[in-house]
Design a protein around this motif. Structure first.
Motif: not given
Length: 135
Positions: A95-100, A105-106, A120-121, A127-129
């Motif tokens: 989850r932290r990797a997804k947020e980073r 990207l923003r 990375a996203l 992985r989360l799924h």
């Protein structure tokens, strides 16, 4: 009894799985791709997601990242950067990797950084799924 074929899922670090399987479903670039014994030969690109394989009537899941698969009538090899069992995934870390990755990207950085962040996203999302399918 269903016909089987040999499946190998290989990463740069290890052989994740080697054995006879009845079916295989891989996350290909144009959607999920199903394979059974006797399949026509093909090579396809793998996208981050869930690969599933059936052994003795039981489905198993591997969360994989990008790579390639070579399918033959009696053999399939899946070469991916990483492969993990859902129960081995640290959900908080993913989850932290997804947020980073979403934050990068923003930030509208270089094209190279954009593509790295997209990859990375995709990895973190897969992985989360996959971690949500723990048995």
């Amino acid at each position: 009894m269903e016909k089987t074929f040999l499946l190998e899922i290989i990463t740069p670090e290890k052989r994740f799985f080697t054995g006879e399987v009845e079916s295989l479903i891989i996350p290909a670039v144009d959607g999920s791709y199903g394979v059974q014994a006797g399949h026509e030969p093909i090579v396809t690109a793998i996208e981050p997601g869930e690969a599933r394989y059936k052994v003795d009537g039981v489905w198993y899941t591997a969360v994989v990242t990008q790579g390639f698969a070579e399918i033959m009538s009696d053999y399939a090899v899946v070469l991916v950067s990483t492969a993990e069992r859902p129960e081995d995934i640290d959900e908080a870390r993913a989850r932290r990797a997804k947020e980073r990755a979403e934050e990068r990207l923003r930030q509208h950085v270089s094209k190279q950084q954009y593509f790295r962040s997209k990859a990375a996203l995709a990895r973190a999302t897969a992985r989360l799924h996959g971690s949500s399918h723990r048995k």
